[in-house]
Design a protein around this motif. Structure first.
Motif, PDB file in Angstrom:
ATOM      1  N   ALA A  98       0.708  -1.261   0.005  1.00 12.47           N
ATOM      2  CA  ALA A  98       0.173  -0.113   0.095  1.00 12.47           C
ATOM      3  C   ALA A  98       0.471   0.571  -0.107  1.00 12.47           C
ATOM      4  O   ALA A  98       1.973   1.339   0.711  1.00 12.47           O
ATOM      5  CB  ALA A  98      -0.655   0.184   1.320  1.00 12.47           C
ATOM      6  N   CYS A  99       0.466   2.523  -0.384  1.00 11.43           N
ATOM      7  CA  CYS A  99       0.748   3.609  -0.780  1.00 11.43           C
ATOM      8  C   CYS A  99       1.124   4.015  -0.071  1.00 11.43           C
ATOM      9  O   CYS A  99       0.117   4.222   1.417  1.00 11.43           O
ATOM     10  CB  CYS A  99       0.973   4.238  -2.258  1.00 11.43           C
ATOM     11  SG  CYS A  99      -0.804   5.204  -2.162  1.00 11.43           S
ATOM     12  N   PHE A 100       2.018   5.191   0.091  1.00  8.37           N
ATOM     13  CA  PHE A 100       1.324   5.769   1.649  1.00  8.37           C
ATOM     14  C   PHE A 100      -0.174   7.300   1.982  1.00  8.37           C
ATOM     15  O   PHE A 100      -0.762   7.484   2.810  1.00  8.37           O
ATOM     16  CB  PHE A 100       3.173   7.169   1.651  1.00  8.37           C
ATOM     17  CG  PHE A 100       3.039   8.453   2.443  1.00  8.37           C
ATOM     18  CD1 PHE A 100       3.188   8.600   4.447  1.00  8.37           C
ATOM     19  CD2 PHE A 100       2.548   9.440   2.226  1.00  8.37           C
ATOM     20  CE1 PHE A 100       3.342   8.778   5.094  1.00  8.37           C
ATOM     21  CE2 PHE A 100       2.606  10.507   3.092  1.00  8.37           C
ATOM     22  CZ  PHE A 100       3.100  10.067   4.322  1.00  8.37           C
ATOM     23  N   ARG A 101      -0.046   7.570   0.553  1.00  6.38           N
ATOM     24  CA  ARG A 101      -0.912   8.289   0.554  1.00  6.38           C
ATOM     25  C   ARG A 101      -2.457   7.509   0.551  1.00  6.38           C
ATOM     26  O   ARG A 101      -3.206   8.401   2.182  1.00  6.38           O
ATOM     27  CB  ARG A 101      -1.347   8.596  -0.717  1.00  6.38           C
ATOM     28  CG  ARG A 101      -0.777  10.013  -1.528  1.00  6.38           C
ATOM     29  CD  ARG A 101      -0.932  10.457  -2.934  1.00  6.38           C
ATOM     30  NE  ARG A 101      -0.146  11.255  -3.489  1.00  6.38           N
ATOM     31  CZ  ARG A 101      -0.987  12.407  -2.944  1.00  6.38           C
ATOM     32  NH1 ARG A 101      -1.263  13.052  -2.700  1.00  6.38           N
ATOM     33  NH2 ARG A 101       0.535  13.057  -3.402  1.00  6.38           N
ATOM     34  N   CYS A 102      -2.732   6.040   0.793  1.00  8.48           N
ATOM     35  CA  CYS A 102      -3.440   5.140   1.408  1.00  8.48           C
ATOM     36  C   CYS A 102      -3.540   4.766   2.728  1.00  8.48           C
ATOM     37  O   CYS A 102      -4.265   4.573   3.288  1.00  8.48           O
ATOM     38  CB  CYS A 102      -3.153   3.943   0.171  1.00  8.48           C
ATOM     39  SG  CYS A 102      -3.858   4.070  -1.322  1.00  8.48           S
ATOM     40  N   ILE A 103      -2.300   4.638   3.572  1.00  9.47           N
ATOM     41  CA  ILE A 103      -1.563   4.020   4.462  1.00  9.47           C
ATOM     42  C   ILE A 103      -2.218   5.295   5.404  1.00  9.47           C
ATOM     43  O   ILE A 103      -2.512   5.735   6.319  1.00  9.47           O
ATOM     44  CB  ILE A 103      -0.531   3.837   4.894  1.00  9.47           C
ATOM     45  CG1 ILE A 103      -0.398   2.316   3.931  1.00  9.47           C
ATOM     46  CG2 ILE A 103      -0.330   3.619   6.776  1.00  9.47           C
ATOM     47  CD1 ILE A 103       1.547   2.419   3.942  1.00  9.47           C
TER      48      ILE A 103
ATOM     49  N   GLU B 295      -6.612  -1.420   2.036  1.00 13.15           N
ATOM     50  CA  GLU B 295      -7.114  -1.007   0.090  1.00 13.15           C
ATOM     51  C   GLU B 295      -6.102  -0.235  -0.294  1.00 13.15           C
ATOM     52  O   GLU B 295      -5.959   0.979   0.206  1.00 13.15           O
ATOM     53  CB  GLU B 295      -8.214  -1.042   0.337  1.00 13.15           C
ATOM     54  CG  GLU B 295      -9.182  -1.721   0.894  1.00 13.15           C
ATOM     55  CD  GLU B 295      -8.669  -3.099  -0.442  1.00 13.15           C
ATOM     56  OE1 GLU B 295      -8.766  -3.094  -1.694  1.00 13.15           O
ATOM     57  OE2 GLU B 295      -9.195  -4.135   0.148  1.00 13.15           O
ATOM     58  N   CYS B 296      -5.547  -0.185  -1.170  1.00 11.78           N
ATOM     59  CA  CYS B 296      -4.550   1.133  -2.070  1.00 11.78           C
ATOM     60  C   CYS B 296      -4.568   0.863  -3.513  1.00 11.78           C
ATOM     61  O   CYS B 296      -4.461  -0.912  -4.218  1.00 11.78           O
ATOM     62  CB  CYS B 296      -3.240   0.886  -2.031  1.00 11.78           C
ATOM     63  SG  CYS B 296      -1.873   1.665  -3.032  1.00 11.78           S
ATOM     64  N   SER B 297      -5.736   0.825  -3.991  1.00 11.80           N
ATOM     65  CA  SER B 297      -6.164   1.302  -5.564  1.00 11.80           C
ATOM     66  C   SER B 297      -5.056   1.465  -6.380  1.00 11.80           C
ATOM     67  O   SER B 297      -4.963   1.008  -7.676  1.00 11.80           O
ATOM     68  CB  SER B 297      -7.337   2.321  -5.789  1.00 11.80           C
ATOM     69  OG  SER B 297      -6.139   3.229  -5.255  1.00 11.80           O
ATOM     70  N   HIS B 298      -3.880   2.109  -5.864  1.00 13.64           N
ATOM     71  CA  HIS B 298      -2.758   2.404  -7.068  1.00 13.64           C
ATOM     72  C   HIS B 298      -1.811   1.328  -7.217  1.00 13.64           C
ATOM     73  O   HIS B 298      -0.979   1.099  -8.083  1.00 13.64           O
ATOM     74  CB  HIS B 298      -1.566   3.542  -6.513  1.00 13.64           C
ATOM     75  CG  HIS B 298      -2.370   4.467  -5.829  1.00 13.64           C
ATOM     76  ND1 HIS B 298      -2.406   4.895  -4.142  1.00 13.64           N
ATOM     77  CD2 HIS B 298      -3.068   5.237  -6.792  1.00 13.64           C
ATOM     78  CE1 HIS B 298      -3.603   5.706  -4.106  1.00 13.64           C
ATOM     79  NE2 HIS B 298      -3.648   5.869  -5.692  1.00 13.64           N
ATOM     80  N   LEU B 299      -1.392  -0.172  -6.602  1.00 14.33           N
ATOM     81  CA  LEU B 299      -1.268  -0.795  -6.872  1.00 14.33           C
ATOM     82  C   LEU B 299      -1.630  -1.787  -7.887  1.00 14.33           C
ATOM     83  O   LEU B 299      -0.637  -2.050  -8.622  1.00 14.33           O
ATOM     84  CB  LEU B 299      -1.584  -2.364  -5.525  1.00 14.33           C
ATOM     85  CG  LEU B 299      -0.717  -1.991  -4.487  1.00 14.33           C
ATOM     86  CD1 LEU B 299      -1.513  -2.857  -3.028  1.00 14.33           C
ATOM     87  CD2 LEU B 299       1.229  -1.948  -4.456  1.00 14.33           C
TER      88      LEU B 299
HETATM   89 ZN    ZN Z   1      -2.535   3.739  -2.918  1.00 18.12          ZN
END
Ligand code: ZN
Length: 474
Positions: free
Chosen positions: A376-381, A456-460
């Motif tokens: 997961a990316c920093f923004r989603c965390i 959840e991280c949609s960027h993945l």
């Molecule tokens: Zn993300």
């Protein structure tokens, strides 16, 4: 230097009254050299009145002060602090008087040599002094606070004649030293934090998925055995890093990394000259008053790690190009003072698929987040948005003019140590965790807490198609 300068940023958390009444006696430092060194460095920066120890560091004028003799170390970091040698044979005689002169007296006993620590505390059994039982081992850290030596001895005695436990790396030493120092500075000052009850104030185990959960049924002996288990850790030696921030957190992450030796690091920071009020926590800058931070920090790092290579970039990170390119960079450490830079760095590290460790500290606590390329990316965390980041604090500008916040050295040591430790895990291909530190929390347990690590991280889904030129959409 007057008090208003050096101690200005900690006066509400570690008042002149408490500071000048604080005494630390350290026993067993020989078996926990890095923890001992970092404890003395932090204690001196905070202006603890007196520090006595049975381990005095190493000699050699050619060595950096952090690796040399501890009397010289303390004089370099803060000449206000008195340092003296403790004779292990005469602890009781040595300590009786000095403990009587200081209301806030502590023994820090390193449990790496359990039998030695027990022998020391046995001598002090009827002395009125609080005890921090501290262990930084290869598998993690434990710090227990005891109201008196007898209470600590009860726990140590369960270890029997256990042989010496190898010390952990510098990052774990920083966590242990920072958590011990945090008790010395803040212990008992918050409602519900009862100094008369033993408390495990710090527990961090690399073999636990969540790191910080302490099963109630586990004995001290079992916890120590877990932390002493050997663990193959990633090293920063031979690796290339970029670090943003040469302030309090950045000083301590840089120390924890550079002590691995043979590190290549670029330090990016546009902040102004080193000021007296920085010196209560920005420990590598103590010889740089009046000079700009990034060049001072890299000079000190070059001297500390003479086989490494360090460079500075004297600017704030406001554009991707301030951090790029990241080709050949193994990790980015982000220790700035504003969220806009944290977000920008996260996007850049994401595009380049480079592990990214972010930390932040408040007055007496802080948190760290590791963004790994395939998680997961920093923004989603963090759920941090550009709008929120820009409203809170604009990027750029001198940090002291913007944030008049208090900050004590201990929380920076703890958060920096955890950040570097979790980055090691990411580099080793193991799952890192995101954590918080509540240095002034009441209650009865661990001052470390967890935070979301795998939302959840949609960027993945975009990772496969990620290229150097793509931009992250949020
Ligand atoms: Zn993300």
């Amino acid at each position: 230097m007057n008090d208003q300068g050096r101690y200005q940023r900690q006066e509400n958390s570690f008042s002149h009254e408490r500071r000048t009444q604080t005494f630390i006696a350290e026993v067993g430092g020989e078996h926990a050299r890095l923890t001992s060194t970092l404890l003395k460095t932090g204690a001196a920066a905070a202006g603890v009145a007196e520090v006595w120890s049975d381990f005095h560091g190493s000699g050699g004028h050619e060595r950096h002060w952090l690796l040399g003799n501890h009397e010289a170390l303390i004089r370099t970091v803060n000449p206000d602090v008195t340092y003296d040698f403790l004779d292990p044979e005469f602890l009781r005689e040595d300590l009786e008087g000095v403990v009587g002169r200081h209301d806030n007296s502590w023994v820090v006993a390193h449990a790496n040599d359990p039998a030695g620590a027990a022998r020391a505390l046995e001598q002090l059994r009827d002395l009125r002094v609080r005890v921090l039982l501290t262990l930084a081992a290869t598998g993690g850290v434990i710090v227990q606070r005891h109201p008196d030596p007898a209470s600590a001895l009860e726990r140590l005695d369960t270890l029997g004649q256990r042989r010496a436990i190898p010390a952990g790396s510098a990052d774990l030493g920083a966590v242990a030293a920072g958590m011990a120092l945090n008790e010395i500075i803040l212990g008992g000052t918050s409602i519900g934090d009862d100094l008369d009850t033993p408390r495990t104030v710090g527990f961090y185990s690399l073999s636990r998925r969540r790191r910080i959960d302490m099963p109630g049924a586990a004995t001290f002996e079992e916890l120590i055995a877990e932390l002493a288990s050997p663990l193959e850790r990633a090293t920063f030696s031979g690796r290339r890093l970029k670090q943003v921030g040469a302030g309090a957190l950045g000083n301590w992450t840089a120390i924890a990394v550079a002590l691995d030796g043979r590190v290549a690091m670029d330090v990016i920071d546009g902040d102004q000259e080193v000021q007296p009020h920085n010196l209560n926590r920005q420990v590598l800058l103590v010889r740089g008053l009046g000079r700009r931070k990034a060049p001072v920090l890299t000079e000190e790092l070059e001297s500390l790690d003479q086989e490494g290579s360090y460079a500075h970039v004297d600017r704030f990170v406001e554009l991707s190009s301030d951090l790029e390119p990241l080709g050949g960079v193994d990790a980015v450490i982000m220790a700035p003072d504003n969220d806009a830079a944290r977000l920008l760095g996260a996007d850049v590290a994401w595009r380049w698929a480079v592990p990214y460790g972010v930390g932040g500290t408040g007055v007496t606590g802080g948190q760290l987040v590791i963004q790994e390329p395939a998680r997961a990316c920093f923004r989603c965390i963090t759920r941090l948005t550009d709008e929120a980041a820009s409203q809170r604090e604009p990027a750029g500008g001198n940090s002291c003019a913007r944030a008049n916040n208090e900050s004590i050295v201990a929380s920076n040591m703890v958060v920096a140590g955890l950040l570097v430790s979790e980055l090691r895990e990411a580099l080793a291909g193991r799952r890192s965790r995101n954590l918080r530190f509540f240095g002034n929390g009441g209650g009865s347990g661990n001052r470390l807490g967890r935070m979301t690590s795998d939302p959840e991280c949609s960027h993945l889904a975009d990772v496969a198609s990620r290229t150097e030129s793509c931009s992250l959409e949020v």
